[in-house]
Motif scaffolding. Structure first.
Motif, PDB file in Angstrom:
ATOM      1  N   ASN A 230       5.771   5.268  -9.130  1.00 27.41           N
ATOM      2  CA  ASN A 230       4.833   4.050  -9.218  1.00 27.41           C
ATOM      3  C   ASN A 230       4.079   4.603 -11.208  1.00 27.41           C
ATOM      4  O   ASN A 230       3.592   6.025 -10.808  1.00 27.41           O
ATOM      5  N   PRO A 231       4.062   3.626 -11.505  1.00 29.30           N
ATOM      6  CA  PRO A 231       3.052   3.669 -12.599  1.00 29.30           C
ATOM      7  C   PRO A 231       1.758   3.775 -12.068  1.00 29.30           C
ATOM      8  O   PRO A 231       1.366   4.141 -13.208  1.00 29.30           O
ATOM      9  N   GLY A 232       1.520   3.120 -11.303  1.00 30.02           N
ATOM     10  CA  GLY A 232       0.039   2.958 -10.845  1.00 30.02           C
ATOM     11  C   GLY A 232      -0.577   1.793 -10.734  1.00 30.02           C
ATOM     12  O   GLY A 232      -0.424   1.085 -10.759  1.00 30.02           O
ATOM     13  N   SER A 233      -1.207   2.334  -8.957  1.00 29.87           N
ATOM     14  CA  SER A 233      -1.247   1.175  -8.241  1.00 29.87           C
ATOM     15  C   SER A 233      -2.675   1.705  -7.480  1.00 29.87           C
ATOM     16  O   SER A 233      -3.149   2.926  -7.507  1.00 29.87           O
ATOM     17  N   THR A 234      -3.140   0.212  -7.202  1.00 37.65           N
ATOM     18  CA  THR A 234      -4.902   0.482  -6.308  1.00 37.65           C
ATOM     19  C   THR A 234      -4.653  -0.007  -4.837  1.00 37.65           C
ATOM     20  O   THR A 234      -3.966  -0.782  -4.590  1.00 37.65           O
ATOM     21  N   LEU A 235      -4.916   1.293  -4.583  1.00 40.05           N
ATOM     22  CA  LEU A 235      -4.715   1.302  -2.974  1.00 40.05           C
ATOM     23  C   LEU A 235      -6.704   0.762  -2.362  1.00 40.05           C
ATOM     24  O   LEU A 235      -7.148   1.762  -2.575  1.00 40.05           O
ATOM     25  N   ASP A 236      -6.539  -0.032  -1.597  1.00 32.53           N
ATOM     26  CA  ASP A 236      -8.074  -0.417  -0.581  1.00 32.53           C
ATOM     27  C   ASP A 236      -7.679  -0.734   0.633  1.00 32.53           C
ATOM     28  O   ASP A 236      -6.666  -1.385   1.047  1.00 32.53           O
ATOM     29  N   ILE A 237      -8.993   0.205   1.251  1.00 31.87           N
ATOM     30  CA  ILE A 237      -8.980  -0.553   2.753  1.00 31.87           C
ATOM     31  C   ILE A 237     -10.557  -0.478   3.081  1.00 31.87           C
ATOM     32  O   ILE A 237     -11.639   0.251   2.287  1.00 31.87           O
TER      33      ILE A 237
ATOM     34  N   TYR B   9       5.384   9.115  -1.005  1.00 34.79           N
ATOM     35  CA  TYR B   9       5.613   8.332   0.041  1.00 34.79           C
ATOM     36  C   TYR B   9       4.310   8.043   0.996  1.00 34.79           C
ATOM     37  O   TYR B   9       3.797   8.765   0.673  1.00 34.79           O
ATOM     38  N   VAL B  10       4.810   7.353   1.880  1.00 40.18           N
ATOM     39  CA  VAL B  10       3.819   7.200   2.681  1.00 40.18           C
ATOM     40  C   VAL B  10       5.095   6.428   4.489  1.00 40.18           C
ATOM     41  O   VAL B  10       5.881   6.665   4.343  1.00 40.18           O
ATOM     42  N   THR B  11       3.906   6.818   5.081  1.00 40.89           N
ATOM     43  CA  THR B  11       3.509   6.714   6.486  1.00 40.89           C
ATOM     44  C   THR B  11       2.799   6.233   7.092  1.00 40.89           C
ATOM     45  O   THR B  11       1.782   6.330   6.759  1.00 40.89           O
ATOM     46  N   VAL B  12       3.184   5.414   8.104  1.00 41.47           N
ATOM     47  CA  VAL B  12       2.246   4.840   9.314  1.00 41.47           C
ATOM     48  C   VAL B  12       2.037   5.674  10.675  1.00 41.47           C
ATOM     49  O   VAL B  12       3.233   5.373  10.898  1.00 41.47           O
TER      50      VAL B  12
ATOM     51  N   TYR C 233      -1.663  -4.066   2.904  1.00 42.57           N
ATOM     52  CA  TYR C 233      -0.934  -3.902   3.216  1.00 42.57           C
ATOM     53  C   TYR C 233       0.304  -4.387   1.958  1.00 42.57           C
ATOM     54  O   TYR C 233       1.004  -3.378   2.127  1.00 42.57           O
ATOM     55  N   ALA C 234       0.491  -4.947   1.597  1.00 49.41           N
ATOM     56  CA  ALA C 234       1.402  -5.620   0.407  1.00 49.41           C
ATOM     57  C   ALA C 234       0.921  -4.502  -0.676  1.00 49.41           C
ATOM     58  O   ALA C 234       2.151  -4.235  -1.376  1.00 49.41           O
ATOM     59  N   ARG C 235       0.327  -4.300  -1.468  1.00 41.99           N
ATOM     60  CA  ARG C 235      -0.038  -2.808  -2.535  1.00 41.99           C
ATOM     61  C   ARG C 235       0.742  -2.098  -1.823  1.00 41.99           C
ATOM     62  O   ARG C 235       0.912  -1.423  -2.185  1.00 41.99           O
ATOM     63  N   LEU C 236      -0.039  -1.743  -0.213  1.00 42.15           N
ATOM     64  CA  LEU C 236       0.510  -0.667  -0.279  1.00 42.15           C
ATOM     65  C   LEU C 236       2.127  -0.591   0.201  1.00 42.15           C
ATOM     66  O   LEU C 236       2.864   0.558  -0.095  1.00 42.15           O
ATOM     67  N   TYR C 237       2.953  -1.515   0.793  1.00 45.46           N
ATOM     68  CA  TYR C 237       3.725  -1.908   0.733  1.00 45.46           C
ATOM     69  C   TYR C 237       4.861  -1.676  -0.679  1.00 45.46           C
ATOM     70  O   TYR C 237       6.468  -0.767  -0.955  1.00 45.46           O
ATOM     71  N   GLU C 238       3.752  -2.362  -2.082  1.00 44.65           N
ATOM     72  CA  GLU C 238       4.541  -2.213  -3.221  1.00 44.65           C
ATOM     73  C   GLU C 238       4.475  -0.672  -3.575  1.00 44.65           C
ATOM     74  O   GLU C 238       4.817  -0.215  -4.735  1.00 44.65           O
TER      75      GLU C 238
ATOM     76  N   ILE D 107       0.949   9.208   1.526  1.00 41.04           N
ATOM     77  CA  ILE D 107       0.147   8.267   2.052  1.00 41.04           C
ATOM     78  C   ILE D 107       0.318   9.092   3.805  1.00 41.04           C
ATOM     79  O   ILE D 107       1.028   8.349   4.039  1.00 41.04           O
ATOM     80  N   LEU D 108      -0.761   9.014   4.084  1.00 40.44           N
ATOM     81  CA  LEU D 108      -0.841   8.678   5.377  1.00 40.44           C
ATOM     82  C   LEU D 108      -1.085   7.864   6.328  1.00 40.44           C
ATOM     83  O   LEU D 108      -3.061   6.977   6.081  1.00 40.44           O
ATOM     84  N   LYS D 109      -1.053   6.457   6.471  1.00 41.38           N
ATOM     85  CA  LYS D 109      -2.246   5.365   6.562  1.00 41.38           C
ATOM     86  C   LYS D 109      -2.170   5.655   8.484  1.00 41.38           C
ATOM     87  O   LYS D 109      -0.927   5.774   9.020  1.00 41.38           O
ATOM     88  N   ILE D 110      -3.443   6.058   9.052  1.00 37.73           N
ATOM     89  CA  ILE D 110      -4.094   6.434  10.416  1.00 37.73           C
ATOM     90  C   ILE D 110      -3.480   4.889  11.259  1.00 37.73           C
ATOM     91  O   ILE D 110      -4.362   4.383  10.343  1.00 37.73           O
ATOM     92  N   THR D 111      -2.830   4.802  12.457  1.00 38.02           N
ATOM     93  CA  THR D 111      -3.601   3.349  13.123  1.00 38.02           C
ATOM     94  C   THR D 111      -3.705   3.724  14.151  1.00 38.02           C
ATOM     95  O   THR D 111      -3.691   3.841  15.392  1.00 38.02           O
ATOM     96  N   GLN D 112      -4.810   4.233  14.035  1.00 34.36           N
ATOM     97  CA  GLN D 112      -6.242   5.163  15.129  1.00 34.36           C
ATOM     98  C   GLN D 112      -7.678   4.033  14.853  1.00 34.36           C
ATOM     99  O   GLN D 112      -8.179   5.103  14.351  1.00 34.36           O
TER     100      GLN D 112
END
Length: 521
Positions: free
Chosen positions: A163-170, A301-304, A375-380, A334-339
């Motif tokens: 990944n050359p660089g991405s911005t994630l927001d939440i 690496y991403v996990t949900v 979520y689309a930005r997280l996938y990408e 990246i840990l995306k927490i569903t709690q």
């Protein structure tokens, strides 16, 4: 045909329901809905009490109806007039097959026999049901049709190993291991300063001299006498002050044997005082209502997952990552927490990260609810998706990242055996272990799940990283294979065909729609 659908969680409650035991059924319902709409009319009800009135209305008009319950069998009503079918997400090798707690619904075999057929999300679940119900029992294996939902992402984004660089927001909060100042030394008890020791000493009660015992006795006996003088004394207080006098003033004068005899003769006075548990110190947690962002790059690496879900094995997922990349600065997890309750896991997670420190790799924790664009930005942003679960009923996030073109790290047990192999994944070895049915309050070990091998997981991290850095062509091949696997497994047309064959209905035009996912089903 009219399909009446119900799930405990609905559109208005989903953002507040993250982490509930069956909240993932909401996403299954939402994904099934367009397929069902291609076969008939769909009615989504907010409560099971609405099912029979709607059924009677439609039946009086000469229309067929079927109630699809997106809840476990023990939570599905067994007294409805409307024909009912459960949609079952299940991850163990056997189903509950006995009544307990005077509730026949706890025996799934009775519930399924009454309904006469069932829909499952995986071949693994279908085998478990057929072992209990017989090979001839009608079971439809129907994964959620989600491949078309990611057409936009596939059209505008080509998966890249680095990944050359991405911005994630939440809308929530983000924890970054590089900004937390983690140190295992912080977990050790700190020696008390001289001022603290002095404060503790000042709080100690004075020695129990004869004079002090007299003061204590006079005080509590006076309070006891005043209470007796009331016109309507409180029954508890009749012995309360005597008990306090005994424990504060004279308890130490008796031998252990004498104290035990007194407790037997005068339990209201000489029995032990109740243990007072101090209120826990509230955590200093960040605001979770603001919109925050972070930048990620490198091999991502991403996990949900939900930290309160014992299946997810997240401690080992994180520890294997930190050991694999202890000296690798451009690896990010990246840990995306569903709690929804941050306090329920914050201390446990931060303690784990502190125990693993120092490490050069980066761990980013995202707490909050993501909408579709977020979520689309997280996938990408992902290079790989990671799953280290002990068992899965389907695992929607894993399928969704694969449909976005992401190779994965995952075991190939339970539901994942339907779509995980070495063409699309770095397969984590695992072995069987005994466990309990989650709803069994007796905690009897009578079913199986899997134990992923930590060394195999660590090796999968290392091998995937080498592929990303040294063999980008192999990464692209695995990315394309993941997309093709999801097309064959969960595209709209084959799922529609399975459903129409099961119900004997003629399909109409397909109507796929996007599904926002914060699920871990």
């Amino acid at each position: 045909m009219n399909f009446i659908l119900y799930s405990d969680v609905n559109d208005s409650s989903i953002s507040q329901s993250l982490g509930r035991p069956e909240y993932s059924y909401y996403f299954v319902l939402k994904a099934y809905r367009p397929v069902l709409e291609s076969l008939g009319r769909v009615h989504v009800v907010a409560a099971t009490a609405e099912v029979d009135p709607l059924y009677r209305q439609l039946h009086a008009a000469g229309e067929d109806c079927l109630f699809l319950s997106f809840t476990p069998p023990q939570k599905t009503p067994d007294d409805l007039e409307c024909p009912t079918i459960c949609v079952v997400a299940w991850e163990f090798d056997s189903i509950p097959n006995e009544q307990r707690d005077d509730d026949p619904r706890q025996d799934w075999t009775q519930m399924l026999a009454r309904q006469g057929r069932v829909i499952t999300l995986s071949s693994h679940t279908a085998r478990a049901i057929r072992r209990a119900m017989g090979e001839a029992f009608p079971v439809l294996v129907l994964p959620t049709p989600l491949w078309e939902n990611f057409a936009d992402i596939r059209s505008r984004h080509t998966s890249a190993p680095i990944n050359p660089g991405s911005t994630l927001d939440i809308k929530g909060c983000i924890f970054d291991s590089r900004l937390l100042g983690l140190s295992a030394d912080d977990l050790l008890p700190k020696p008390l300063m001289a001022e603290q020791l002095a404060e503790i000493e000042a709080l100690r009660p004075p020695p129990l001299t004869l004079k002090r015992r007299f003061v204590i006795a006079r005080h509590y006996l006076r309070m006891w006498a005043l209470d007796l003088g009331k016109t309507q004394p409180e029954p508890v207080h009749r012995t309360h002050f005597l008990k306090l006098w005994y424990w504060e003033g004279v308890h130490d004068l008796f031998s252990e044997a004498a104290r035990e005899r007194l407790a037997g003769y005068l339990p209201a006075i000489a029995s032990p005082l109740p243990v007072v548990v101090p209120e826990p110190v509230p955590l200093d947690l960040p605001d979770t209502t603001a919109r925050v962002e972070t930048q990620v790059d490198g091999v991502v690496y991403v996990t949900v997952f939900n930290p309160l879900d014992g299946r997810k094995n997240w401690h080992r997922l994180i520890s294997a990552f930190c050991w694999a990349f202890r000296e690798t600065a451009d690896a990010t997890l990246i840990l995306k927490i569903t709690q929804s309750d941050l306090s329920s896991y914050y201390t446990e997670l931060m303690t784990l990260l502190a125990q693993l420190s120092p490490f050069a790799c980066r761990v980013v924790v995202m707490h909050g609810y993501l909408d579709d664009p977020q979520y689309a930005r997280l996938y990408e942003a992902a290079s790989f998706y990671v799953n280290a679960s002990r068992c899965e009923g389907l695992c929607l996030p894993l399928m969704e990242f694969m449909a976005s073109g992401k190779p994965v790290i995952a075991p190939n047990h339970t539901a994942m055996e339907d779509y995980i192999d070495e063409d699309v994944a770095f397969v984590v070895k695992s072995s069987e272990e005994l466990t309990i049915w989650p709803q069994d309050t007796r905690i009897i070990y009578r079913t199986l799940r899997y134990r992923p091998d930590w060394g195999s997981l660590k090796a999968a991290y290392e091998n995937s990283y080498r592929m990303a850095k040294e063999r980008p062509q192999d990464y692209q091949r695995m990315s394309r294979a993941a997309i093709e696997r999801m097309h064959d497994y969960c595209a709209f047309a084959p799922v529609q065909q399975r459903l129409s064959d099961f119900f004997g209905l003629a399909p109409q035009a397909p109507m796929p729609v996007a599904v926002t996912d914060n699920a871990s089903c």
